[in-house]
Enzyme design. Structure first.
Site, PDB file in Angstrom:
ATOM      1  N   MET A   1       0.822  -1.205   0.000  1.00 57.32           N
ATOM      2  CA  MET A   1       0.000   0.000   0.000  1.00 57.32           C
ATOM      3  C   MET A   1       0.865   1.268   0.000  1.00 57.32           C
ATOM      4  O   MET A   1       2.076   1.215   0.217  1.00 57.32           O
ATOM      5  CB  MET A   1      -0.924   0.002   1.212  1.00 57.32           C
ATOM      6  N   HIS A   2       0.205   2.400  -0.256  1.00 55.13           N
ATOM      7  CA  HIS A   2       0.738   3.755  -0.021  1.00 55.13           C
ATOM      8  C   HIS A   2       1.774   4.247  -1.025  1.00 55.13           C
ATOM      9  O   HIS A   2       2.104   5.431  -1.033  1.00 55.13           O
ATOM     10  CB  HIS A   2       1.359   3.868   1.377  1.00 55.13           C
TER      11      HIS A   2
ATOM     12  N   ASP B   1      -2.723  -4.950   0.334  1.00 57.17           N
ATOM     13  CA  ASP B   1      -2.224  -6.262   0.753  1.00 57.17           C
ATOM     14  C   ASP B   1      -2.907  -6.805   2.000  1.00 57.17           C
ATOM     15  O   ASP B   1      -3.262  -7.992   2.059  1.00 57.17           O
ATOM     16  CB  ASP B   1      -0.712  -6.243   0.914  1.00 57.17           C
TER      17      ASP B   1
END
Length: 479
Positions: free
Chosen positions: A76-77, A232
């Protein structure tokens, strides 16, 4: 059959599952991380795509030919910045990059409603502060940005030509109104962006596009649908049936996560608890996130000249509380509950008798103590957690499980195939997207391999070290 692809930090995993959720085949391709400066963590998106193709082509040809749909999950991110021609403008800035700490404070000052809108405290790991950093330090690059994609959504673009993102992954950008499940124009404006820079939002079970003809031909598949997918952690949760209010899991990957599904949006930003959308419609989740978990095992094994199995064996031979050694596992800073990107790890209590076995035992205990800190703030927020399904590579060690269970005061349920992780959930989301089956039918819990109950005697022995661990944080943070 259904293909799940998980873009991790250390590699891409591809998994084919059958209609009952059984794993038919799996393959992985490794990735490396670039750390050109302190606090920086980057990857080249071209490497993601190369690794994805290698992982998929590592699956049996006859199984690939039977795939009916594809699902995506991923780290992520990460900020993947594309120009007008959809070419990557710079290396992607990853989830464990800490350079944008100053921009976090600037975002919250410029938009005082940040925590109310997003349900989260601004953290350097999130995507929005990364774009604020690029805007300040790389203005020419920022001016050229036409689209911002999360890592797995860049794979989608390569696979389908579509720009789309799912709710669970997008919730980690700090641009999403978590309760409304929509982009927040106010949060976008703080970083100089608009909806035009964002992919279209979808629920994880929706079809986002179909495989391009050239990709399908290389992979030996039909032009099958591609589901929106998941971040995830939400993907891992879907894979092991953590899809009802109160269901919880412990993920022991590169990072560590305690994930609790919730029937409503339940933020607690004051304690650095993450409140995000789930990858299934009408569900949300809370998380405590620890930036270093199994990565500490890999690091310490290299440091002591052992491979990972030997490292676990040495820790077990030494036994819990075998010495005064105390390990603080903050190799990349920490999120929950400290939100401190500058924090770094430490060994305390070393003496002349310290040996590799006692060091190994201390590392396993230190990671467990960090998770105990995270679970404590979840419980302070009113979330009751008594049982955790365990996924990720760290799930392979039963000994570590006894330390974790005692430290957390929670039952750990180990599941067959749990180490497959988010790729399994991605494949199940593809199955829902293609067949129209319900999450209740598809996202079922795999068979239980074994259960570890918290040992009260071990918890009592660990308690003094846990107290020292908590006292050590303010001491090392001050220096």
């Amino acid at each position: 059959m259904f293909l799940g692809i998980d873009l991790g930090t250390s590699g891409v995993k591809a998994v084919i599952v059958d209609e009952r959720g059984g794993v038919v085949a799996q393959a992985t391709a490794a990735l490396s991380v670039s750390r050109p400066r302190p606090l920086w963590s980057e990857q080249d998106p071209a490497d993601w795509w190369s690794a994805t193709e290698a992982a998929v082509l590592g699956l049996p040809e006859d199984s690939r030919a039977k795939v009916q749909g594809v699902g995506l999950a991923g780290q992520m991110h990460g900020a993947t910045l594309l120009g007008a021609d959809d070419k990557v403008l710079r290396p992607a800035i990853l989830w464990n990059d800490g350079r944008s700490f100053a921009e976090c404070a600037e975002i919250e000052a410029a938009e005082p409603r940040t925590r109310a809108i997003t349900g989260n405290i601004a953290m350097p790991g999130f995507t929005a502060p990364k774009l604020a950093w690029v805007r300040k330090h790389e203005p020419e690059t920022f001016a050229a940005v036409r689209t911002v994609l999360l890592p797995k959504d860049y794979l989608r673009l390569c696979m389908t030509g579509e720009k789309a993102g799912d709710m669970s992954d997008s919730a980690g950008t700090l641009w999403l109104d978590g309760a409304a499940r929509d982009w927040s124009e106010a949060m976008l404006a703080v970083t100089g962006l608009t909806r035009d820079h964002m992919p279209r939002l979808m629920e994880g079970t929706e079809v986002s596009g179909t495989l391009r003809a050239d990709v399908a031909a290389r992979w030996g598949m039909a032009q099958v649908p591609v589901a929106a997918g998941a971040g995830d952690n939400a993907g891992g949760a879907a894979g092991v049936g953590v899809v009802r209010d109160g269901d919880a899991l412990l993920s022991l990957g590169t990072s560590g996560v305690i994930f609790v599904a919730t029937a409503e949006f339940r933020p607690n930003p004051a304690s650095a608890v993450h409140a995000f959308c789930h990858c299934l419609p009408g569900l949300w989740h809370q998380m405590s996130v620890h930036l270093s978990a199994a990565s500490c095992i890999d690091w310490a094994a290299r440091l002591t000249g052992m491979d990972v199995p030997a490292f676990f064996a040495a820790a077990e031979a030494a036994g819990p509380c075998s010495g005064p050694e105390l390990f603080l596992p903050y190799l990349s800073g920490e999120r929950t509950p400290h939100n401190d990107p500058h924090l770094r790890g430490a060994f305390l209590g070393l003496d002349n008798e310290s040996d590799p076995g006692r060091i190994a035992a201390a590392v396993l205990e230190g990671v467990a103590f960090a998770h105990a800190d995270g679970l404590a703030v979840l419980r302070e927020a009113g979330t009751q957690v008594d049982n955790l399904s365990v996924i990720g590579g760290g799930a392979r060690s039963r000994y570590w499980g006894t330390i974790l269970s005692a430290s957390l005061g929670a039952r750990l349920t180990y599941l067959d195939g749990g180490e497959v992780g988010p790729a399994l959930g991605a494949a199940k989301l593809a199955q829902i997207a293609v067949t129209g089956a319900s999450a209740e039918e598809v996202c079922t819990r795999p068979p239980v391999a074994h259960i570890i109950e918290p040992d009260p005697d071990l918890a009592e022995r660990l308690a003094p070290k846990l107290a020292k661990f908590r006292a050590a944080y303010p001491a090392i943070a001050s220096i």
